[in-house]
Design an enzyme around this catalytic site. Sequence first.
Site, mmCIF file in Angstrom:
data_model
loop_
_atom_site.group_PDB
_atom_site.id
_atom_site.type_symbol
_atom_site.label_atom_id
_atom_site.label_comp_id
_atom_site.label_asym_id
_atom_site.label_seq_id
_atom_site.Cartn_x
_atom_site.Cartn_y
_atom_site.Cartn_z
ATOM 1 N N ASP A 116 0.849 -1.363 0.112
ATOM 2 C CA ASP A 116 0.005 -0.143 -0.030
ATOM 3 C C ASP A 116 0.955 1.192 0.093
ATOM 4 O O ASP A 116 1.913 1.447 0.789
ATOM 5 C CB ASP A 116 -0.852 0.024 1.383
ATOM 6 C CG ASP A 116 -2.054 1.103 1.429
ATOM 7 O OD1 ASP A 116 -2.897 0.934 0.249
ATOM 8 O OD2 ASP A 116 -2.132 1.832 2.083
ATOM 9 N N GLU A 139 14.575 -15.422 -0.093
ATOM 10 C CA GLU A 139 15.054 -16.520 0.771
ATOM 11 C C GLU A 139 13.782 -17.578 0.836
ATOM 12 O O GLU A 139 13.977 -18.555 1.334
ATOM 13 C CB GLU A 139 14.937 -15.856 2.051
ATOM 14 C CG GLU A 139 16.225 -15.169 2.546
ATOM 15 C CD GLU A 139 16.171 -14.512 3.756
ATOM 16 O OE1 GLU A 139 15.450 -14.945 4.813
ATOM 17 O OE2 GLU A 139 16.908 -13.405 3.755
HETATM 18 C C1 GLC Z 1 -4.291 2.942 -0.643
HETATM 19 C C2 GLC Z 1 -5.450 2.258 -0.344
HETATM 20 C C3 GLC Z 1 -6.541 3.004 -0.215
HETATM 21 C C4 GLC Z 1 -6.095 3.751 1.180
HETATM 22 C C5 GLC Z 1 -4.785 4.448 1.070
HETATM 23 C C6 GLC Z 1 -4.364 4.948 2.517
HETATM 24 O O1 GLC Z 1 -4.410 3.936 -1.737
HETATM 25 O O2 GLC Z 1 -5.629 1.660 -1.604
HETATM 26 O O3 GLC Z 1 -7.704 2.363 0.121
HETATM 27 O O4 GLC Z 1 -7.305 4.653 1.600
HETATM 28 O O5 GLC Z 1 -3.967 3.513 0.774
HETATM 29 O O6 GLC Z 1 -3.970 3.364 3.171
#
Ligand code: GLC
Length: 572
Positions: free
Chosen positions: A232, A281
């Site tokens: 993310d 790994e």
């Molecule tokens: C990413 C996720 C989204 C979230 C953001 C903050 O873009 O896909 O859903 O709100 O990160 O974590």
Amino acid sequence: MTQNLADASRSAAVPAARTAANTGASRGGWWRDAVIYQVYPRSFADGNGDGMGDLPGIRSRLPYLRDLGVDAVWLSPFYASPQADAGYDVADYRAVDPMFGTLLDADALIRDAHDLGLRIIVDLVPNHSSDQHEWFQRALREGPGSPLRERYHFRPGKGEDGELPPNDWESIFGGPAWTRTTDPDGAPGDWYLHLFAPEQPDFNWDNPAVADEFRSILRFWLDMGVDGFRIDVAHGMVKAPGLPDLGSHDQLKLLGNDVMPFFDQDGVHAIYRSWRQILDEYPGDRIGVAEAWTPTVQRTANYVRPDELHQAFNFQYLGTGWDAAALREVIDVSLDSMRPVGAPTTWVLSNHDVTRHATRFANPPGLGTQIRTPGDRALGLRRARAASLLMLALPGSAYVYQGEELGLPDVTDLPDEVRQDPSFFRQAGQDGFRDGCRVPIPWSGTEAPYGFGPNAGGPSWLPQPAEWAHLSVEAQTGDPTSTLELYRSAIAVRREQPALGAGTAVEWLPAPEGVLAFRRESAGGAFVCTVNTTGETVRIPAPGRMLLSSTEAVVTENGAELPADSTAWWAV
Ligand code: GLC
């Protein structure tokens, strides 16, 4: 809700290291042409009837995903979280939130998936934690000088009494990217950085404890048997030294177009090189997938250099309208940009953050990826089916967001009181309409929640529209004209036809204006894909034997008639 990190890992009654599923012959890295299905756990399947999807629910629906034919499942976060941003605010990275189940449920899900030949990719949220994370809570409690504060970005404010934020950065969700704290003695204190909601403080990745912790979290889930991570905000962890002002107050508009002091900094790549060593790994080809918003596909390619991650989402493709010339250009640029780094290109049309493509294509172009109008639904669905067949014909790996295989539209008329997207509230209802693509999946029956939960008439955390009865899995199964059967057939053909998915290039064929035609060559035979993006039927010489078509196409001795907004696949 926050579980103690050490306790949670000790209580993990799961077997130690286990190898990943071995799904079929190696194709030089299973991910290179994989179809990966995104499950949004809140909205996929509710096992216990509380209206919220959960891991047992997902587990019970794995055979559906096997039958759909996908290679892997990416699960959005199911970790312990106060849910300020639907789980992208993690309080404990090694615990499952009780609303989704337990670590034992996660273990059982991974095992079952592997038994069915499906790989599991979990979401990792390393840019920020929840404000309820033990580290952040201790940082607040211990006050200025606490070493825990070094793990986040705490700064004194500007102005006479520190009453102004430390710099001019704006939150992606609206408002300033800083929130002021209160010291343990009750006095106004330092500010902390949160690029998203105030409940999502950004980690300070210059602090070695943060890097160590995430290496350990990676190993925790790899030992559980997961096959990879979707990372993310993969472009966000490193901030420019000194956190310099941006000097603009329209920062959202710059996102994805300019290099920002908080995004796509070159320093992030050292993190991925260190993670790649850990992934390598483990046996079984474990992968990392970057959610990286960068100004160009070329900069996205930096995340998938041979010693970094394996894939990165192609948001430039997602953002391209239903226009032959624009599609051809983004396809060429995407393939050309990934080739030098030897990574597969990815293709994606929908996810949990954008208006579903059936609704995007139903609306006039240029409205972006947060749309509140249903548009022309029939047109949107026709184009969505054609766009999906185009995506599945391209070389590389394709991402399918749950429900797109049912042709689901976005729910554009959710009442404000049921909305949960934090951005909706921070932008005073002007933006943040992501709940519309997160409405629970209709599985069966004629009454909400359409088999999403176990009880007829039972709850679902977001209301489902009445017309979704016709779009359920049950209603579409066995109907050769349904979108579900189109996806099933397309993925099956993709598996049988070696020219699909593999390779790194397409050969464009001459085609009338508004029509795309390309050829894919492989040892097993050639394949042609034709896409008519115009609103008129177009006649072309039949390229070969038709394999599949998004709208019934007519082939006669005189040629093929490609209906408006349609894609066809041909064996040649
Ligand atoms: C990413 C996720 C989204 C979230 C953001 C903050 O873009 O896909 O859903 O709100 O990160 O974590």
